[in-house]
Design an enzyme around this catalytic site. Sequence first.
Site, PDB file in Angstrom:
ATOM      1  N   GLY A 174     -16.199 -11.089  31.797  1.00  0.00           N
ATOM      2  CA  GLY A 174     -16.503 -12.471  32.173  1.00  0.00           C
ATOM      3  C   GLY A 174     -15.359 -13.448  31.996  1.00  0.00           C
ATOM      4  O   GLY A 174     -15.605 -14.649  31.816  1.00  0.00           O
ATOM      5  N   SER A 175     -14.097 -12.964  32.086  1.00  0.00           N
ATOM      6  CA  SER A 175     -12.968 -13.881  31.834  1.00  0.00           C
ATOM      7  C   SER A 175     -12.941 -15.037  32.829  1.00  0.00           C
ATOM      8  O   SER A 175     -12.646 -16.177  32.457  1.00  0.00           O
ATOM      9  CB  SER A 175     -11.637 -13.125  31.851  1.00  0.00           C
ATOM     10  OG  SER A 175     -11.442 -12.509  33.101  1.00  0.00           O
ATOM     11  N   SER A 176     -13.258 -14.779  34.097  1.00  0.00           N
ATOM     12  CA  SER A 176     -13.143 -15.875  35.065  1.00  0.00           C
ATOM     13  C   SER A 176     -14.217 -16.934  34.806  1.00  0.00           C
ATOM     14  O   SER A 176     -13.933 -18.133  34.813  1.00  0.00           O
ATOM     15  CB  SER A 176     -13.173 -15.356  36.508  1.00  0.00           C
ATOM     16  OG  SER A 176     -14.475 -15.035  36.900  1.00  0.00           O
ATOM     17  N   PRO A 181     -10.025  -9.606  27.948  1.00  0.00           N
ATOM     18  CA  PRO A 181      -9.278  -8.837  28.953  1.00  0.00           C
ATOM     19  C   PRO A 181      -9.679  -9.272  30.367  1.00  0.00           C
ATOM     20  O   PRO A 181     -10.852  -9.545  30.631  1.00  0.00           O
ATOM     21  CB  PRO A 181      -9.704  -7.390  28.679  1.00  0.00           C
ATOM     22  CG  PRO A 181     -10.222  -7.390  27.278  1.00  0.00           C
ATOM     23  CD  PRO A 181     -10.814  -8.752  27.053  1.00  0.00           C
ATOM     24  N   ASP A 228     -22.768 -14.770  34.576  1.00  0.00           N
ATOM     25  CA  ASP A 228     -21.607 -14.836  33.674  1.00  0.00           C
ATOM     26  C   ASP A 228     -21.437 -16.261  33.140  1.00  0.00           C
ATOM     27  O   ASP A 228     -21.181 -16.471  31.951  1.00  0.00           O
ATOM     28  CB  ASP A 228     -20.319 -14.425  34.406  1.00  0.00           C
ATOM     29  CG  ASP A 228     -20.344 -12.981  34.888  1.00  0.00           C
ATOM     30  OD1 ASP A 228     -21.413 -12.342  34.821  1.00  0.00           O
ATOM     31  OD2 ASP A 228     -19.298 -12.492  35.341  1.00  0.00           O
TER      32      ASP A 228
END
Length: 316
Positions: free
Chosen positions: A98-100, A92, A143
């Site tokens: 931590g998607s970026s 999500p 991250d």
Amino acid sequence: MGKEGRFERSAIAPGKIILTGEHFVVNGGLALAGTVDRYIRVRARPADVFSVRYGFPGMKPMTKLARDHIYASIKDLLDGKGASLYVESNIPIGAGLGSSASSSVAAVLAISGLLNKPLTRQEVFEHAMKGERLVHSNPSGIDVMVSIMGGFMLYRKGEEPRPLNTAPLRALVVDTGQRHRTGDMVNGVQTFAIKNRELFDGMVSMANSISSSAAQALIEGDLARLGSLLAFNQELLKAIGVSTDKIERAIRSFRGVSFGGKLTGGGGGGFVINILKGDVIGVNTRRWTGSFIANLGVGGAKIEEPAHIHDGGLPN
Ligand code: MEV
């Protein structure tokens, strides 16, 4: 071959969960974090110019930033060459998982595979951090490092990460439904820190103790202690202004089945992590769409074997 045509290389990178110490880690504190079994895959093939497409919903409002962010991570590697990227994700977005960072790491590895330029861990980190600095000006690097290395680690900015020798952990991650920009949350905390220097320094040392004790509890499998340390950490996060009513409600909702919970990542919404008491089967998350039982501490980012590129779907 899928409709995306023949992509030459691909890499996947997991998301992350910060168990303790977020925000304080930006200010020199110690944090404890691990990977989560949600992934971004970047497929790359040679092209005359750089382009990126997203094979999942929800990217529209963020497309330019996301594109610039990925480009910043791989620009120096490309060294004037073009590449066509295709990004798939089940992490999500803007939710503290931590998607970026994972998209930067996966893009760096995919390009390293495509151009046949092997990179050290530190080089992958440094390239990915160029993208992270676009998303927020002062990232600690946690991250990115967790996504690269996998497992669990104690992390302090500018120091060698300390991987923990511990078994994977299952935890309930609850989606508050609220989304945030990490940069805004980090800036808010900096304002708090400037106004309350002495108090904030005291909180950073408390976060240090919480993270080292939480690492010990994790290694010993003492989930009750781990949960209570997370709950204590949540009080600090509330005090620096990154919690929300929704986060507090999400934590309270699972009090009966959890040893303790807290927000994870930037805050302002996103996901809440709960350390569950005993058997995780039968937890009712109906009111909290998007919540899931997560496996934490999974393996880190990797370039995929060409044979696996078109196997359809991300792990999970
Ligand atoms: C974001 O996942 C964690 C923060 O501590 C920011 C950072 O460490 O870069 C809020």
